[in-house]
Design a protein around this motif. Structure first.
Motif, PDB file in Angstrom:
ATOM      1  N   CYS A  64     -37.139 -11.157  54.840  1.00 18.29           N
ATOM      2  CA  CYS A  64     -37.648 -11.090  56.206  1.00 18.29           C
ATOM      3  C   CYS A  64     -36.703 -11.857  57.140  1.00 18.29           C
ATOM      4  CB  CYS A  64     -39.055 -11.675  56.275  1.00 18.29           C
ATOM      5  SG  CYS A  64     -39.728 -11.687  57.953  1.00 18.29           S
ATOM      6  N   PRO A  65     -36.385 -11.275  58.307  1.00 21.94           N
ATOM      7  CA  PRO A  65     -35.452 -11.942  59.211  1.00 21.94           C
ATOM      8  C   PRO A  65     -36.030 -13.170  59.928  1.00 21.94           C
ATOM      9  CG  PRO A  65     -36.316  -9.968  60.239  1.00 21.94           C
ATOM     10  CD  PRO A  65     -36.821  -9.976  58.823  1.00 21.94           C
ATOM     11  N   LEU A  66     -37.338 -13.350  59.915  1.00 28.28           N
ATOM     12  CA  LEU A  66     -37.924 -14.477  60.638  1.00 28.28           C
ATOM     13  C   LEU A  66     -37.975 -15.773  59.841  1.00 28.28           C
ATOM     14  CD1 LEU A  66     -40.889 -12.904  62.655  1.00 28.28           C
ATOM     15  CD2 LEU A  66     -38.532 -13.326  63.368  1.00 28.28           C
ATOM     16  N   HIS A  67     -38.525 -15.716  58.624  1.00 27.23           N
ATOM     17  CA  HIS A  67     -38.724 -16.955  57.868  1.00 27.23           C
ATOM     18  C   HIS A  67     -38.266 -16.862  56.421  1.00 27.23           C
ATOM     19  CE1 HIS A  67     -41.555 -17.330  61.279  1.00 27.23           C
ATOM     20  NE2 HIS A  67     -41.050 -18.554  61.299  1.00 27.23           N
ATOM     21  N   ASN A  68     -37.413 -15.890  56.132  1.00 25.91           N
ATOM     22  CA  ASN A  68     -36.762 -15.761  54.822  1.00 25.91           C
ATOM     23  C   ASN A  68     -37.684 -15.483  53.645  1.00 25.91           C
ATOM     24  OD1 ASN A  68     -34.171 -16.110  55.925  1.00 25.91           O
ATOM     25  ND2 ASN A  68     -34.449 -18.321  55.923  1.00 25.91           N
ATOM     26  N   TRP A  69     -38.868 -14.922  53.889  1.00 21.86           N
ATOM     27  CA  TRP A  69     -39.684 -14.481  52.755  1.00 21.86           C
ATOM     28  C   TRP A  69     -38.958 -13.321  52.095  1.00 21.86           C
ATOM     29  CZ3 TRP A  69     -45.659 -14.341  52.789  1.00 21.86           C
ATOM     30  CH2 TRP A  69     -46.163 -15.605  53.115  1.00 21.86           C
ATOM     31  N   VAL A  70     -38.952 -13.289  50.764  1.00 19.60           N
ATOM     32  CA  VAL A  70     -38.259 -12.254  49.998  1.00 19.60           C
ATOM     33  C   VAL A  70     -39.292 -11.352  49.328  1.00 19.60           C
ATOM     34  CG1 VAL A  70     -36.651 -11.798  48.105  1.00 19.60           C
ATOM     35  CG2 VAL A  70     -36.295 -13.782  49.608  1.00 19.60           C
ATOM     36  N   ALA A  81     -42.098 -18.874  45.796  1.00 21.49           N
ATOM     37  CA  ALA A  81     -43.270 -19.694  46.123  1.00 21.49           C
ATOM     38  C   ALA A  81     -44.178 -19.037  47.156  1.00 21.49           C
ATOM     39  CB  ALA A  81     -42.821 -21.055  46.635  1.00 21.49           C
ATOM     40  N   ASP A  82     -43.667 -18.038  47.872  1.00 23.57           N
ATOM     41  CA  ASP A  82     -44.451 -17.395  48.918  1.00 23.57           C
ATOM     42  C   ASP A  82     -45.430 -16.395  48.310  1.00 23.57           C
ATOM     43  OD1 ASP A  82     -42.903 -18.729  50.874  1.00 23.57           O
ATOM     44  OD2 ASP A  82     -41.335 -17.220  50.612  1.00 23.57           O
ATOM     45  N   GLU A  83     -46.604 -16.281  48.925  1.00 24.38           N
ATOM     46  CA  GLU A  83     -47.596 -15.315  48.478  1.00 24.38           C
ATOM     47  C   GLU A  83     -47.829 -14.306  49.574  1.00 24.38           C
ATOM     48  OE1 GLU A  83     -51.201 -16.787  46.804  1.00 24.38           O
ATOM     49  OE2 GLU A  83     -50.181 -18.444  45.814  1.00 24.38           O
ATOM     50  N   GLY A  84     -47.656 -13.042  49.258  1.00 22.28           N
ATOM     51  CA  GLY A  84     -47.855 -11.996  50.238  1.00 22.28           C
ATOM     52  C   GLY A  84     -47.594 -10.645  49.616  1.00 22.28           C
ATOM     53  N   LEU A  85     -48.024  -9.617  50.309  1.00 19.55           N
ATOM     54  CA  LEU A  85     -47.883  -8.263  49.810  1.00 19.55           C
ATOM     55  C   LEU A  85     -47.731  -7.317  50.987  1.00 19.55           C
ATOM     56  CD1 LEU A  85     -48.102  -6.328  47.309  1.00 19.55           C
ATOM     57  CD2 LEU A  85     -50.529  -6.202  47.810  1.00 19.55           C
ATOM     58  N   VAL A  86     -46.783  -6.405  50.897  1.00 20.40           N
ATOM     59  CA  VAL A  86     -46.660  -5.340  51.876  1.00 20.40           C
ATOM     60  C   VAL A  86     -46.866  -4.013  51.153  1.00 20.40           C
ATOM     61  CG1 VAL A  86     -45.179  -6.558  53.514  1.00 20.40           C
ATOM     62  CG2 VAL A  86     -44.139  -5.267  51.660  1.00 20.40           C
TER      63      VAL A  86
END
Length: 111
Positions: A64-70, A81-86
């Motif tokens: 992600c270009p905003l906060h570097n979530w991969v 360490a990030d939790e999320g789903l698209v």
């Protein structure tokens, strides 16, 4: 059975880049990897709503270009360490053309 719709030539998507397809369900980012594999993800990071289509493609991941979530483009899940789903959408390439799951295009808002 999945029905696919043609969204354009593979060459219209830069290697390790993306293009955006606008649908009745919102924007979808269609990515092309360095080895010409194609993935389609919801074009909105669940963290802060960043446009994933503007992210950095590396392997089968996009950052992600905003906060570097991969995100893994195969599953849509955040890595590390990030939790999320698209949401992901089925794609394929035939004769140099990119095809995407037609149910995404055909859906309309129910009244």
């Amino acid at each position: 059975m999945t029905v696919f719709v043609d969204i354009g030539p593979l060459d219209a998507i830069p290697q390790q880049g993306a293009r955006v397809v606008k649908t009745a369900q919102g924007c979808v980012a269609v990515f092309r990897t360095a080895d010409d594999r194609v993935f389609a993800l919801e074009d909105r990071c669940p963290h802060k709503g960043g446009p994933l289509s503007e992210g950095i493609v590396h392997g089968t991941s996009v950052t992600c270009p905003l906060h570097n979530w991969v995100f893994d483009m195969n599953s849509g899940t955040a890595q590390g360490a990030d939790e999320g789903l698209v949401r992901t959408f089925a794609t394929k390439v035939q004769q140099g053309r990119v095809l995407i799951d037609a149910t995404l295009i055909r859906r309309s808002n129910a009244a």
